[in-house]
Design a protein around this motif. Structure first.
Motif, PDB file in Angstrom:
ATOM      1  N   ILE A 166     154.163  96.815 -14.386  1.00  0.00           N
ATOM      2  CA  ILE A 166     153.891  98.189 -14.830  1.00  0.00           C
ATOM      3  C   ILE A 166     155.202  98.926 -15.084  1.00  0.00           C
ATOM      4  O   ILE A 166     155.378  99.580 -16.134  1.00  0.00           O
ATOM      5  N   GLU A 167     156.138  98.824 -14.154  1.00  0.00           N
ATOM      6  CA  GLU A 167     157.404  99.547 -14.294  1.00  0.00           C
ATOM      7  C   GLU A 167     158.247  98.970 -15.428  1.00  0.00           C
ATOM      8  O   GLU A 167     158.888  99.714 -16.180  1.00  0.00           O
ATOM      9  N   TYR A 196     149.674 103.863 -16.966  1.00  0.00           N
ATOM     10  CA  TYR A 196     148.727 102.747 -16.898  1.00  0.00           C
ATOM     11  C   TYR A 196     147.539 103.026 -15.972  1.00  0.00           C
ATOM     12  O   TYR A 196     146.795 102.105 -15.650  1.00  0.00           O
ATOM     13  N   VAL A 197     147.353 104.284 -15.572  1.00  0.00           N
ATOM     14  CA  VAL A 197     146.272 104.592 -14.649  1.00  0.00           C
ATOM     15  C   VAL A 197     144.926 104.171 -15.236  1.00  0.00           C
ATOM     16  O   VAL A 197     144.628 104.392 -16.412  1.00  0.00           O
ATOM     17  N   ALA A 219     160.232  99.693 -20.990  1.00  0.00           N
ATOM     18  CA  ALA A 219     160.328  99.215 -22.376  1.00  0.00           C
ATOM     19  C   ALA A 219     159.797 100.270 -23.347  1.00  0.00           C
ATOM     20  O   ALA A 219     160.347 100.450 -24.449  1.00  0.00           O
ATOM     21  N   LEU A 220     158.739 100.978 -22.949  1.00  0.00           N
ATOM     22  CA  LEU A 220     158.182 102.028 -23.813  1.00  0.00           C
ATOM     23  C   LEU A 220     159.178 103.163 -24.013  1.00  0.00           C
ATOM     24  O   LEU A 220     159.375 103.646 -25.140  1.00  0.00           O
ATOM     25  N   ARG A 264     159.884 105.781 -11.953  1.00  0.00           N
ATOM     26  CA  ARG A 264     159.372 105.988 -10.599  1.00  0.00           C
ATOM     27  C   ARG A 264     159.304 107.475 -10.217  1.00  0.00           C
ATOM     28  O   ARG A 264     158.831 107.809  -9.132  1.00  0.00           O
ATOM     29  N   ALA A 265     159.784 108.343 -11.085  1.00  0.00           N
ATOM     30  CA  ALA A 265     159.754 109.781 -10.793  1.00  0.00           C
ATOM     31  C   ALA A 265     158.318 110.280 -10.710  1.00  0.00           C
ATOM     32  O   ALA A 265     157.434 109.791 -11.438  1.00  0.00           O
ATOM     33  N   ARG A 266     158.072 111.230  -9.817  1.00  0.00           N
ATOM     34  CA  ARG A 266     156.742 111.840  -9.719  1.00  0.00           C
ATOM     35  C   ARG A 266     156.542 112.798 -10.882  1.00  0.00           C
ATOM     36  O   ARG A 266     157.450 113.558 -11.237  1.00  0.00           O
TER      37      ARG A 266
END
Length: 523
Positions: A135-136, A118-119, A141-142, A153-155
């Motif tokens: 956002i999370e 979503y950036v 859901a995607l 939340r992973a980088r």
């Protein structure tokens, strides 16, 4: 060597009903007077996977950049749902519903998976603050929709290549993309990851998304795509249903060009082995590469993206650490771990990227040419400048270099003349072996002809040449033998008389043509 092919009439019987989602007509794009695309058309419908097929340099990358707003066409029109659109930037392309998943993903490594999706368009709460929880939740859901287990939340820097692709696909879904372009998406994936990607492509197709799939692997094309469009030399060649064409016919469409007098072949006496490479290996780039270069020979190397050709040449020139195997020069073992050692042994390497690795653009022509031989002509000795000028003039005349004077900076020259400076620079070392990596890439037709003539003449002067090129006519027109690589391995070696476009591309693509099987049986 003409290519024989049956005419193929495009048929749209297998296409989903309804009007095209995306339609290109008469698209042309020129760079420095050279057509990268010339009057190209393409049509794709909802729920369809279209394979965009062509050799290296056929125009596929330019087409992708045009569709994603990086390039604007010089002529032609782009229609979305039958309405003309102008894509002035990648942002406008995404807003129009067109997105791309590239072989090398472009993301923010330090941001999380959800942040990357979503950036630039993060949902906000009252007061304008970013709604991180939403956002999370939407990212989760995607991935649930894609049936992919990936912590949001992973980088991104900690993800595998395949996981990065899934993030890009999720980003496309979040934008309700109508058209998803997949450009060599499986190049660095394992077989398990490839099967997972196939499943997601099937999901996109079932949801009505149009997918443009670009791959050099014919097994992938026939497994995932419904239709094909073939480009050659920046032009549209054919399209149709994949169910109505064979691999051999596709190869013929890709390479349907004759090798003619545009590639002069000087007669030179070919002698015994000069350079022998035996079981050259690198942990990540190539494995068990063996070949022999003979005296007075032009040995061509051909392969598709990721074949490992340049990596092998860089290893031979001492640019790559961690290489195992044996190299013999004139029958004697040699150990080369640095370029200076390679030069001392009489090996020269003209790199593909002349602007970053081949020439010093802010230096004059004559200083560029003399750089590798400063120890011979004596940088501080009396008469150095006169000797330097004499050497530079000699090679400038031989290569038909077009410049106002030898003190002109290389940056002021055309691409073709920059390449001639790089050639002159390495020829000044008086090599026994010269490796030419894509020597005519990005230069105009006239300069190409001059370089081709010069390559052909090199062997008449006692040199041996390794010619690495993605242009098949160039390889077939100039080489005495052709080494075909695929995925870091030598797949086949063809003599000049047996190296036809069809069997060379088939070998590079990992497919078997009937003619190739017959030749192997006869052998």
């Amino acid at each position: 060597m003409p290519v024989t092919q049956a005419p193929i009439t495009p048929t749209y019987a297998d296409s989903p009903p309804g009007p095209p989602v995306l339609e290109l007509t008469g698209i042309s794009k020129r760079f420095n007077g050279i057509h990268a695309l010339n009057d190209v058309g393409l049509t794709i419908r909802a729920g369809e996977v279209m394979a965009l097929i062509g050799e290296n340099g056929a125009g596929k990358s330019t087409m992708v950049k045009t569709l994603t707003g990086i390039y604007q066409p010089d002529a032609g029109s782009i229609l979305l749902d039958g309405k003309p659109v102008v894509l002035k930037s990648p942002q406008e392309a995404m807003q129009a519903g067109i997105t791309a998943v590239h072989q090398e993903t472009v993301m923010f490594d330090e941001l999380s998976v959800a942040e990357n999706i979503y950036v630039g368009r993060q949902p906000t709460r009252a007061g304008g603050r970013i709604d991180w929880r939403r956002i999370e939740q939407e990212a989760e859901a995607l991935f649930a929709r894609l049936e992919v287990a990936l912590p949001v939340r992973a980088r991104v820097k900690d993800l595998s290549v395949a996981q990065r692709h899934f993030v890009e696909i999720a980003r496309a879904l979040s934008q309700e993309a109508r058209v998803v372009i997949m450009d060599e998406p499986t190049a660095a994936l394992s077989q398990r990851e490839i099967r997972e990607l196939y499943r997601i492509i099937a999901q996109l197709k079932a949801a009505g998304t149009a997918v443009i799939f670009i791959s050099h692997k014919f097994d992938e094309i026939f497994e995932v795509a419904d239709r094909y469009t073939v480009l050659r030399d920046g032009r549209f060649v054919a399209d149709g249903a994949l169910s109505a064409i064979t691999e051999a016919e596709l190869v013929a469409l890709m390479v349907g060009r004759a090798v003619n007098d545009a590639y002069p072949k000087a007669q030179a006496e070919i002698g015994g082995p000069l350079l022998e490479v035996d079981k050259l290996c690198h942990s990540t780039e190539f494995d068990q590469v063996s070949f022999t270069l003979r005296r007075g020979e032009i040995l061509g190397f051909y392969g598709l993206v990721g074949a490992g050709r340049s990596e092998v040449m860089q290893a031979i020139f001492g640019m790559t650490p961690g290489v195992t195997g044996n190299v013999r020069l004139e029958g004697k073992p040699v150990a080369i771990s640095t370029p200076s050692q390679a030069i001392a042994h009489g090996i020269a390497y003209v790199p593909e990227d002349r602007q970053h690795h081949g020439a010093h653009l802010t230096m004059p022509i004559q200083q560029n040419i003399s750089l590798p031989i400063l120890s011979k002509i004596g940088f501080f000795l009396r008469g150095h400048r006169a000797h330097e000028t004499q050497i530079a003039r000699h090679f400038a005349e031989q290569l038909e270099l077009k410049a106002s004077h030898l003190t002109q900076h290389v940056s002021e020259l055309s691409g073709g003349n920059q390449q001639k400076v790089v050639l002159g620079k390495w020829l000044a070392t008086d090599p026994k072996v010269i490796i030419l990596d894509e020597p005519t890439k990005g230069i105009d037709i006239g300069s190409k002809a001059a370089v081709h003539r010069f390559i052909s003449e090199l062997v008449t002067r006692g040199l041996s040449v390794i010619l690495v090129s993605s242009e098949l006519p160039e390889v077939l027109g100039l080489a005495d033998r052709v080494v075909v690589m695929q995925h870091g391995h030598v797949r086949r070696v063809f003599e000049r008389g047996e190296a036809t476009p069809e069997i060379v591309v088939a070998a590079a693509s990992g497919i078997e043509l009937e003619s190739a099987r017959q030749e192997e049986n006869a052998a």
